[in-house]
Structures are given as C-alpha cells and as structure tokens.
Design an enzyme around this catalytic site. Structure first.
Site, PDB file in Angstrom:
ATOM      1  N   ASP A 194       0.600  -1.560   0.167  1.00  0.00           N
ATOM      2  CA  ASP A 194       0.545  -0.235   0.190  1.00  0.00           C
ATOM      3  C   ASP A 194       0.830   1.360  -0.046  1.00  0.00           C
ATOM      4  O   ASP A 194      -0.019   2.224  -0.549  1.00  0.00           O
ATOM      5  CB  ASP A 194      -0.609   0.216   1.262  1.00  0.00           C
ATOM      6  CG  ASP A 194      -2.467  -0.042   0.946  1.00  0.00           C
ATOM      7  OD1 ASP A 194      -2.298  -0.514  -0.353  1.00  0.00           O
ATOM      8  OD2 ASP A 194      -3.137   0.638   1.421  1.00  0.00           O
ATOM      9  N   ASP A 214     -12.751  -6.716   8.723  1.00  0.00           N
ATOM     10  CA  ASP A 214     -12.773  -8.564   9.241  1.00  0.00           C
ATOM     11  C   ASP A 214     -14.269  -8.499  10.308  1.00  0.00           C
ATOM     12  O   ASP A 214     -14.993  -9.861   9.875  1.00  0.00           O
ATOM     13  CB  ASP A 214     -11.009  -9.659   9.708  1.00  0.00           C
ATOM     14  CG  ASP A 214     -11.734  -8.362  11.103  1.00  0.00           C
ATOM     15  OD1 ASP A 214     -11.807  -7.239  11.386  1.00  0.00           O
ATOM     16  OD2 ASP A 214     -10.191  -8.347  11.891  1.00  0.00           O
TER      17      ASP A 214
END
Length: 744
Positions: A141, A448
């Site tokens: 990233d 998540d």
C-alpha cells in the site's frame, strides 16, 4: 483416499459446557436479585427525604445494568463450545487438490521491516502444497520501490530455499526463524549439514541485501499509480534447482490518490481479489498480515479438510486459525495471547462459526463474490452494476474461466494488461457493490469483523481450528503505546458497526443468522461501552466513601452475601476459564498471575482505548472528526524487549492514555486513605466495607501503575509531569465533590 473415513471431526467440550451453563444460571439469578435490590432501594430513596444519595445510587444502578447487559451477551459464546480435529492424511492426491491464492498485506516499510515481510512471503511460498497450485500476492500500500526490489530478491532466494524445505521436510519454513533455531529437519547427514550451511550463507546475503534496500527506502506514499508485476527472473524458468514448479509470486501496488477513499486494508484485499482473478483465480484464499509467518507448512492441507468435506463445504465461507505470537513473554503482562478471544471462538464454533479475525484464515472466493445470490438469467448490465465494468473479471467468476496469463510473466495481450490496470485503479469500485455486498466490506476499520458478520447473515458458516502446533505466528505489541494504538483502532472499528444501521442485534437476525450468533457479534460491537461503568465504579463509590454515604448493603444484610457471591462467582469463573484454556491446576500461582494481568489490562483498555474509540466514533458520526488508520509499529528497541521479558511495563506512551489511568489511581488512593480514617473514627465498617474494598481491589490489581509513578527511575517509568498532572486532576475531583456536598 478412503471416502468412508471423515476428513474432520467436531467434539463438544462437555466439561466447559457444564461449567458455563451452570454459571450462567446461577450468576444470572444473582444479577436479577441485584437489580431487584437496586430498584427497590431507589424507590425507597425517592420516597424518603435524603435526596443526596439518589444521584450516585442511580449512576451505580445504570453501571450495573450496562455490565449485566454485556455479561448476558457474552453467555451466547459459552453455550456450546466445541473443538475440531482434521485428518489431512486422508485428503486425495495432489492432482485433485484445489489451488490456493495467498494474500500478504504491507502498508509502511518504516513500521513494517522489509526483512520481516519477506520472511512471511517466503514461508507462504514454501508451504507443503503443490507448488503449481500455490500463488502468493504481496500488496504494497506504500507503493514503495524498495518493497518491489526486496520481493525480487526474495524470489531469487526462494529458488534454493523451497527445494531445501521439500527435500528435508523442514517444519519451520520461515528462513529467519529456521536459521535462528536448532531444527534439523528429518535428516542429520553430512549432505544435509553442507546444504544447510550453503543455504544459511545465501540467507545472510539476502538479509544483508534487504537491510541495505530498507535503508534507502522512501517514506510511505499517499499517492502513486497502479502497478502489478509477476516476479520472475528473465534468464530463468519457473522451475527450481530440481526442475520442479515454483509457486507464483506477484507484487501489487494499487493506485492511491489523497482525494479518493482507499478503504484501508479492506480496499487492498479487494484489489488483490480482482487482480488474482485474472492471474490464478484460485477458489480459496489465505490472508496473512505481513508479520504473520507460516509456522506449520501443513495449514493449507488442514483447511482443505473442511473445504473437501461434503457435509459442510457447500456453506463454508472461511476456516479461521488463531493468531499466536512468537514474542510473548512468560508473564504476558499485556495479555498478548488474547485468551478471551480464542475461547469465545470455540463457543462460536458451536453455533454458526467464529468471527473473521484479520489474518490466518482461508476464505472461499465464492462467498466474497456472493455468487450464490446471482440468478442464472441475470444480464451483463446488472452484473456490471455489482462487480464493475470489467467483462474479463465477470468471466472469471465462472468455473470454466481460464486466466489469460502465462508463467513467463506476460499477459496474453496489451488489452489484458490494460484490464489489469483498470482493476487495481482507485476508482474501479465506485458506484458498484464492492465493499458493500461484494468482497471485503468497507463500513468499518475492522473489515474482518464486518465481513464475517455479513457472511454469517447471508447464511454462510465458518469453522475454527486450533492445532497443537500453531500454523501461524506473528509479533504482538510489547509496549503499552503500541498496545493502546492497536486496541483503540479495533474498538473504533467495532463502534463504527455498533452505531450504524448494521448493529448486530438488528442487522443479524433479519436474515439467516441465529439469535445466539447475533448476541456474540453484539457483545464484541458493544464492548467499548465498558468504559462507562468502569469510570463510574472508579469514581462514585470512592467519593461517597470519604463522606460516609453508603451505596451498598450492610454486612449484616442478606444482600451483602448477594454482592459477595456475584464478585466471587465472576472471579472464580474467570480463573476456571484460564485453567481450562491450558494452564494446569497444579500451576495455580501462574494461573493467578494470568488472572491479575488480564484484569489489569481489561481495566486499562476500558479506561483508555474504549473511551477514546467511543468518543471518536460519535464525533465521526456527527462530522467533527475522522479516524486515520495507523499500522501497528513492528519495530521495537532492545530496552523495550528487555523490560517486557522481565514483566515490567513500559509507560512511554501518550499523555492522553496515561493521565486518565494515573488520575484514577491517585483518586482511589486518596479516597481509600481518607475513607479508612473516617471508618475508623466513626466505626462504620458495617456500612462502608464494600466501598472500602472497591478502591483497595483496583489499587492492588493496578499496583504496577503505582510503581511506575512512585518508585521506578528507569526510562519506561511514568513521566513525573504526568504524575503531577494526574495528582492535580484527582485534587480537582476531591475539591469539586466537597463543594457539591456542601451545596446539598
């Protein structure tokens, strides 16, 4: 393979089940009696003439009500705990096993050491699985050229490392860990020793090269173009030294622009999901954090036991392994083992399955796509509204699709390369269902948790497996600063869900998720509100103690036994869970030490992380603040490590975290001393015993904080300036309370 033999087995943990249900009923009845006592006393106060006691009494009642609600939600995860066993030796041959994609995510080369990241990549490439069916994708990233160069170097080393692991059946296939241990594989011949020395020499060269690359690395960039590269030596084939297939390794840096939301880790995973569909398109995906290396090379085969089990495979979304850590000290002063989480997962596994837990899980690609909801006669325009404009990606969702990619590292056409650039661009998911109903969900920092909630709500199930040998090992925070930053981020994400229209008790039960499963998700979502009752219990009884205002029943009252039972019941149950988790009853001292550490960390976490997470989320909801994602720092100095291993807290953290903790400790200490003096003078033990015990209990559990403020002189102590500010805050509270009492 004998089809008559099961690949998996599920066993109910009967001892835990009996203890849990018995405690639920007994403790539940006691809490009902407590609420009756509080309500009856409140009505009596309202009818009386002493109005001074009403406000503190009402505050305590609300606090006990909140804690009782959280406790009630927690019972769902204790209702039916199970454990699972797998038999990977019963799997079919390698040619029949499905392929697997591995996603490794890194975000900042300054906070996540390149050597550590590459060790994780190499451990994934070396798993005990057919190499032609194993594909590893590294998401960067930061868009760092240093990480790309490091990935190329790791690829070159893998060509000798993977054959070595296969040949000698090495169990720990993370090279950095292997060469620092005494493992010799299944061979101790002179040939093995020679090869090991040669490989170790090459690893040291690799490590030196990676460290040199890291020194020249530029800071993480918030703006960079999309880039994808399948790593391959121009002058070499996709074969190792023994002419066997090598796993595919790809580097992916998605496009990032400051003006465009990138959705943190969920956005990175969705980019990998789309990019991998064009290259390998494996039906199952392993997700790893960059510091969570593969400690057991058989994890993929263990997971495939569930996916190839016809009894559960059709509804199985993911297989979750526990997060375990290689740097946990024997004292575990920061509760790094996360016992309270993994025991809940055993209970959830007896319902609809555990919550998705960030790393160390194998995911069903179809579950993320939601292809089970797509009608057969759906047209292309409708699919593009859900999945974006790429026709090639839409084709990849069908099992007959074959990726247009060759292992020579080239796409079949310039058009296909352009398609890849589109799929990893920052605008691809705009106006589609990506992050909402497709892929990893965006609504929360804890992608998540919300993704797992959405999948369970759609009727999918999950399983939890905790093998004797940990399949994945990572690095846990060892200083309070990193601990507070990490847990604040978690609680912000949970509160984002709790305060949204996706709140579990409302969102979960609308479709195919059981009420007990919704209760489990709700407990996690609402955990941050623990700060409210804990602040009340840390302030109100103590201030009332110094003015002889009783808030609890007399020692001679039958209700005194009720409060005593509730306290002992909760603490004994906590100790029983610690022993059940793996501590031997013979090592009672160690279990009690763990109990103290968990109590202390729960209080610290509630007073700081939960407080700031709740207020930050509320401010974000009304548009006054926006939380920025901060990766947990993976770099620590030797002095921090030494203190942690000795069981000494490192209080080098923000004053925002330390001042509330130190102020409350100082306030409790002052109230206890003044209160005991008043009790001795007035002989009011019978009325004030519980109120005297509360600050004493808090002070005893949090003694390391007092030690850091008063006795310690090392670098990790509480700063004198923070101690002085905290003393001033506690004096302010005492003076304010004195004025308030004199006013009434």
């Amino acid at each position: 393979m004998d089809n008559s033999l099961p690949l998996t087995e599920c066993r109910i943990k009967r001892t835990d089940l009996i203890f849990n249900r018995l405690h639920t009923f007994l403790h539940g009845f006691a809490l009902l009696a407590l609420l009756y006592y509080r309500i009856e006393t409140l009505f009596r106060i309202l009818k009386g003439t002493n109005s001074t006691i009403f406000l503190p009494y009402f505050v305590l009642f609300i606090s006990e009500l909140v804690l009782s609600f959280i406790w009630l939600l927690a019972q769902a995860s204790k209702w039916r705990p199970v454990t699972r066993i797998v038999y990977p030796e019963r799997l079919p041959g390698n040619e029949e096993l499905p392929s697997i994609d591995v996603f490794v995510c890194t975000a900042d080369p300054e906070k996540e050491p390149i050597v550590q990241v590459m060790n994780t990549v190499l451990s994934a490439m070396a798993m005990d699985y057919p190499s032609g069916k194993l594909h590893v994708y590294l998401s960067d990233d930061a868009g760092s050229y240093a990480t790309l160069c490091a990935t190329r170097e790791a690829w070159r080393f893998s060509r000798v490392w993977i054959p070595f692991c296969r040949k000698y059946e090495i169990k720990n296939r993370c090279p950095g860990v292997y060469f620092s241990s005494e493992e010799n594989g299944d061979d101790s011949s002179s040939e093995f020793d020679v090869e090991k020395l040669e490989i170790e020499k090459k690893y040291k060269e690799l490590k030196g090269c990676l460290m040199q690359i890291a020194e020249n690395a530029t800071p993480a960039s918030r703006e960079h173009p999309p880039m994808i590269q399948v790593i391959n030596d121009i002058n070499s084939s996709w074969k190792d030294a023994n002419q066997e297939d090598m796993p595919l390794l790809a580097y992916v840096a998605r496009e990032k622009r400051p003006s465009h939301p990138h959705h943190f880790k969920a956005g990175a995973l969705n980019v990998l999901l789309r990019a991998s569909a064009m290259i390998s398109n494996s039906p199952y995906i392993l997700v790893l954090d960059c510091d969570m290396y593969c400690n057991d090379p058989t994890s993929a085969r263990q997971a495939m036991c569930f996916y190839l089990d016809s009894k559960i495979s059709q509804k199985l979304a993911f297989v979750q392994f526990p997060q375990k850590f290689h740097n946990i000290s024997e004292n575990d002063i920061l509760d790094g083992r996360l016992r309270f989480i993994w025991q809940k997962w055993n209970g959830l596994d007896g319902l609809q399955g555990p919550v998705l837990s960030g790393t160390g899980f194998y995911m069903n690609r179809k579950a993320l796509y939601g292809t089970n909801k797509i009608q057969e006669d759906v047209d292309l325009a409708q699919l593009q509204k859900s999945f974006g404009s790429s026709n090639e990606f839409i084709k990849s969702m069908y099992t007959s699709y074959r990726p247009n990619f060759s292992k020579e590292g080239e796409f079949s056409s310039a058009l296909m390369l352009k398609e890849m650039q589109l799929l990893i661009s920052c605008k691809y998911g705009d106006g589609t269902l990506w992050g909402q109903e497709v892929g990893f969900r965006y609504i929360s920092l804890v992608e998540d948790y919300f993704t797992g909630l959405s999948l369970h709500r759609e009727g999918w199930v999950s399983v939890y497996i905790d093998p004797v040998r940990p399949c994945f090992l990572g690095a846990s925070p060892i200083c309070l600063n990193d601990f507070f930053v990490q847990h604040t981020r978690w609680y912000v994400g949970l509160m984002q869900v709790a305060l949204s229209r996706f709140s579990p008790l409302l969102f979960g039960v609308k479709k195919k998720m059981s009420f007990l499963q919704s209760m489990c998700y709700a407990e996690l979502a609402y955990l941050a509100v623990n700060f409210l009752p804990l602040y009340c219990f840390s302030i109100v009884p103590q201030l009332c103690l110094i003015y002889d205002i009783p808030l609890y029943p007399k020692v001679s009252s039958p209700f005194f036994l009720l409060f005593l039972f509730i306290f002992l019941s909760s603490q004994i149950k906590h100790l029983q869970e610690i022993i059940s988790f793996g501590h031997s009853i013979n090592s009672l001292r160690h279990s009690i030490n763990t109990w103290g550490n968990e109590q202390r960390i729960w209080m610290m976490r509630s007073m700081t992380c939960c407080l700031y997470a709740t207020f930050n989320t509320i401010l974000e909801k009304i548009g006054f603040a926006k939380y920025s994602f901060q990766p947990t720092n993976k770099i620590v100095d030797d002095e921090q490590v030494r203190r942690y291993q000795l069981g000494i807290y490192d209080f080098q953290t923000s004053a925002l975290f330390m001042i509330p903790l130190c102020s409350l400790y100082a306030l409790n200490a002052a109230c206890f001393i003044i209160g005991i003096a008043r009790i001795l003078r007035n002989q009011s033990w019978e009325d004030m015993l519980i109120q005297a015990f509360i600050p004493l209990f808090g002070m005893t559990v949090n003694y390391p904080l007092f030690e850091g403020m008063v006795f310690r002189k090392d670098k990790g102590r509480v700063l004198p300036s923070i101690s002085l500010i905290s003393a001033a805050v506690s004096i302010f509270f005492l003076c304010s309370c004195s004025l308030l009492v004199s006013f009434y």
